[in-house]
Design an enzyme around this catalytic site. Sequence first.
Site, PDB file in Angstrom:
ATOM      1  N   ASP A 198       0.893  -1.108  -0.102  1.00  0.00           N
ATOM      2  CA  ASP A 198       0.067  -0.112   0.028  1.00  0.00           C
ATOM      3  C   ASP A 198       0.922   1.177  -0.005  1.00  0.00           C
ATOM      4  O   ASP A 198       1.698   1.321   0.910  1.00  0.00           O
ATOM      5  CB  ASP A 198      -0.924  -0.141   1.134  1.00  0.00           C
TER       6      ASP A 198
ATOM      7  N   ASN B  36       3.503   5.915  -9.436  1.00  0.00           N
ATOM      8  CA  ASN B  36       2.266   6.085 -10.213  1.00  0.00           C
ATOM      9  C   ASN B  36       1.149   6.003  -9.553  1.00  0.00           C
ATOM     10  O   ASN B  36       0.010   6.528  -9.934  1.00  0.00           O
ATOM     11  CB  ASN B  36       2.412   4.883 -11.258  1.00  0.00           C
TER      12      ASN B  36
ATOM     13  N   TYR C 139      -7.371  16.663  -4.735  1.00  0.00           N
ATOM     14  CA  TYR C 139      -6.624  15.860  -5.694  1.00  0.00           C
ATOM     15  C   TYR C 139      -5.670  16.849  -6.342  1.00  0.00           C
ATOM     16  O   TYR C 139      -4.468  16.341  -6.629  1.00  0.00           O
ATOM     17  CB  TYR C 139      -7.823  15.149  -6.724  1.00  0.00           C
TER      18      TYR C 139
ATOM     19  N   ALA D 209      -4.426  19.498  -5.745  1.00  0.00           N
ATOM     20  CA  ALA D 209      -3.292  20.165  -4.681  1.00  0.00           C
ATOM     21  C   ALA D 209      -2.109  19.140  -4.449  1.00  0.00           C
ATOM     22  O   ALA D 209      -1.152  19.233  -4.306  1.00  0.00           O
ATOM     23  CB  ALA D 209      -3.913  20.716  -3.407  1.00  0.00           C
TER      24      ALA D 209
ATOM     25  N   LYS E  52      -1.328  16.729  -6.486  1.00  0.00           N
ATOM     26  CA  LYS E  52      -0.624  16.455  -7.740  1.00  0.00           C
ATOM     27  C   LYS E  52       0.315  17.670  -7.984  1.00  0.00           C
ATOM     28  O   LYS E  52       1.501  17.558  -8.381  1.00  0.00           O
ATOM     29  CB  LYS E  52      -1.582  16.255  -8.705  1.00  0.00           C
TER      30      LYS E  52
HETATM   31  N1  LIG Z   1      -6.463   8.110 -15.821  1.00  0.00           N
HETATM   32  C1  LIG Z   1      -6.599   9.376 -16.051  1.00  0.00           C
HETATM   33  O1  LIG Z   1      -7.427  10.061 -16.586  1.00  0.00           O
HETATM   34  C2  LIG Z   1      -5.300  10.309 -15.242  1.00  0.00           C
HETATM   35  C3  LIG Z   1      -5.239  11.526 -15.507  1.00  0.00           C
HETATM   36  C4  LIG Z   1      -3.946  12.102 -14.951  1.00  0.00           C
HETATM   37  C5  LIG Z   1      -3.496  11.717 -13.922  1.00  0.00           C
HETATM   38  N2  LIG Z   1      -3.565  10.174 -13.650  1.00  0.00           N
HETATM   39  C6  LIG Z   1      -2.757   9.684 -12.683  1.00  0.00           C
HETATM   40  O2  LIG Z   1      -2.265   8.447 -13.291  1.00  0.00           O
HETATM   41  C7  LIG Z   1      -1.823   7.659 -12.068  1.00  0.00           C
HETATM   42  C8  LIG Z   1      -2.318   6.079 -12.640  1.00  0.00           C
HETATM   43  O3  LIG Z   1      -3.597   5.846 -12.587  1.00  0.00           O
HETATM   44  P1  LIG Z   1      -4.545   5.136 -13.856  1.00  0.00           P
HETATM   45  O4  LIG Z   1      -5.412   6.199 -14.676  1.00  0.00           O
HETATM   46  O5  LIG Z   1      -3.653   4.383 -14.455  1.00  0.00           O
HETATM   47  O6  LIG Z   1      -5.580   4.912 -12.868  1.00  0.00           O
HETATM   48  P2  LIG Z   1      -5.725   3.087 -12.346  1.00  0.00           P
HETATM   49  O7  LIG Z   1      -6.207   2.353 -13.429  1.00  0.00           O
HETATM   50  O8  LIG Z   1      -7.357   3.296 -11.381  1.00  0.00           O
HETATM   51  O9  LIG Z   1      -4.542   2.803 -11.347  1.00  0.00           O
HETATM   52  C9  LIG Z   1      -4.223   3.133 -10.317  1.00  0.00           C
HETATM   53  C10 LIG Z   1      -3.453   2.082  -9.614  1.00  0.00           C
HETATM   54  O10 LIG Z   1      -2.917   2.440  -8.508  1.00  0.00           O
HETATM   55  C11 LIG Z   1      -3.246   1.459  -7.554  1.00  0.00           C
HETATM   56  N3  LIG Z   1      -3.319   2.124  -6.062  1.00  0.00           N
HETATM   57  C12 LIG Z   1      -4.152   2.955  -5.782  1.00  0.00           C
HETATM   58  N4  LIG Z   1      -3.955   3.284  -4.669  1.00  0.00           N
HETATM   59  C13 LIG Z   1      -3.014   2.426  -4.051  1.00  0.00           C
HETATM   60  C14 LIG Z   1      -2.213   2.213  -2.799  1.00  0.00           C
HETATM   61  N5  LIG Z   1      -2.816   3.106  -1.894  1.00  0.00           N
HETATM   62  N6  LIG Z   1      -1.249   1.564  -2.951  1.00  0.00           N
HETATM   63  C15 LIG Z   1      -0.808   1.092  -3.840  1.00  0.00           C
HETATM   64  N7  LIG Z   1      -1.339   1.134  -5.054  1.00  0.00           N
HETATM   65  C16 LIG Z   1      -2.492   1.776  -5.407  1.00  0.00           C
HETATM   66  C17 LIG Z   1      -4.652   0.598  -7.884  1.00  0.00           C
HETATM   67  O11 LIG Z   1      -4.333  -0.606  -7.581  1.00  0.00           O
HETATM   68  P3  LIG Z   1      -4.899  -1.233  -6.272  1.00  0.00           P
HETATM   69  O12 LIG Z   1      -6.397  -0.433  -6.204  1.00  0.00           O
HETATM   70  O13 LIG Z   1      -5.003  -2.581  -6.465  1.00  0.00           O
HETATM   71  O14 LIG Z   1      -4.101  -0.920  -5.073  1.00  0.00           O
HETATM   72  C18 LIG Z   1      -4.361   0.713  -9.518  1.00  0.00           C
HETATM   73  O15 LIG Z   1      -3.942  -0.373 -10.080  1.00  0.00           O
HETATM   74  C19 LIG Z   1      -2.603   7.818 -10.896  1.00  0.00           C
HETATM   75  O16 LIG Z   1      -1.506   8.824 -10.105  1.00  0.00           O
HETATM   76  C20 LIG Z   1      -3.401   8.932 -11.695  1.00  0.00           C
HETATM   77  O17 LIG Z   1      -3.816   9.887 -10.602  1.00  0.00           O
HETATM   78  C21 LIG Z   1      -4.734   9.480 -14.334  1.00  0.00           C
END
Ligand SMILES: NC(=O)c1ccc[n+]([C@@H]2O[C@H](COP(=O)([O-])OP(=O)(O)OC[C@H]3O[C@@H](n4cnc5c(N)ncnc54)[C@H](OP(=O)(O)O)[C@@H]3O)[C@@H](O)[C@H]2O)c1
Length: 250
Positions: A59, A86, A150, A152, A154
């Site tokens: 985590d 990430n 969120y 802030a 980032k």
């Molecule tokens: N998709 C977008 O539109 C977007 C846009 C801007 C930025 N981002 C950023 O990109 C990054 C990846 O997001 P994504 O879009 O790929 O979303 P995602 O598919 O929801 O992936 C996020 C991953 O992080 C893991 N996670 C969440 N909380 C965690 C924790 N406390 N410890 C360990 N792992 C954790 C989740 O797995 P578990 O639930 O199994 O822990 C999940 O596999 C994030 O930082 C997000 O803020 C995404």
Amino acid sequence: MSMLNEKVVIITGGGSGIGRATALRFAALGAKVIITGRRAAALEATTAGHPGIIGLVADAADPDDAGRAVDHAIGCWGRLDVLVNNAGAGAILPLAEARAAEIERILAVNVLGPSLLTAAALPHLAAVRGGIVNISSTFGHRPAVGLSHYAASKAALEHLTRCWALELAPQGIRVNAVAPGPTESEALTGMMNLSAAQAATVKEQERQRIPLGRRGEPNDVAAWIVRLADPASDWVTGQVIAIDGGLGLT
Ligand SMILES: NC(=O)c1ccc[n+]([C@@H]2O[C@H](COP(=O)([O-])OP(=O)(O)OC[C@H]3O[C@@H](n4cnc5c(N)ncnc54)[C@H](OP(=O)(O)O)[C@@H]3O)[C@@H](O)[C@H]2O)c1
């Protein structure tokens, strides 16, 4: 042969979305990858058929798991070259509804976790003049209604990127970030807790606002994470690269 061949990489949140695409891309270049996340099944979906990727249930919000992830990489492969922060947490959280536990949860994953994991990784990264890539968001530098905590968190990660880049440059460690725009992943229904119908509406609104006319795919972002980590980018540090179809320009 890629300069990333045989390099060792930790990616938090590698069980889905951008983290999974990044793990597969590093592995395809011959890197050894540790992915973390809270759901074992999601990690297994990424590691299946890829002997160069190992899953570790951890985590990002738990201070003890930072050292555990680094120890795992060193125990498995004896070195650590790249850290990708990430894993992300977020919520649609109007200020009037903000509560301490919710704010703390977002900051724990997006700010505390990357800080402690990066600190734990430092001696190993310094030994190989390695690199760090943090994952921000368009909202890390652009305001948004209902997303202030969120956004802030980032923004904090973007500034940590610049501060760490200066602080760690004498050790040869490069620190950069990518700021994705709206990208296909589990983020809207998972991290942001929207229903499928709400997510579909948001996706269409986002698509219409993006100058290049489409939401991103995880590989659009993964390609730049890998590029910034690649030793071929060894004169680039302290940068936040927007991968957003032009959304940040609007
Ligand atoms: N998709 C977008 O539109 C977007 C846009 C801007 C930025 N981002 C950023 O990109 C990054 C990846 O997001 P994504 O879009 O790929 O979303 P995602 O598919 O929801 O992936 C996020 C991953 O992080 C893991 N996670 C969440 N909380 C965690 C924790 N406390 N410890 C360990 N792992 C954790 C989740 O797995 P578990 O639930 O199994 O822990 C999940 O596999 C994030 O930082 C997000 O803020 C995404």
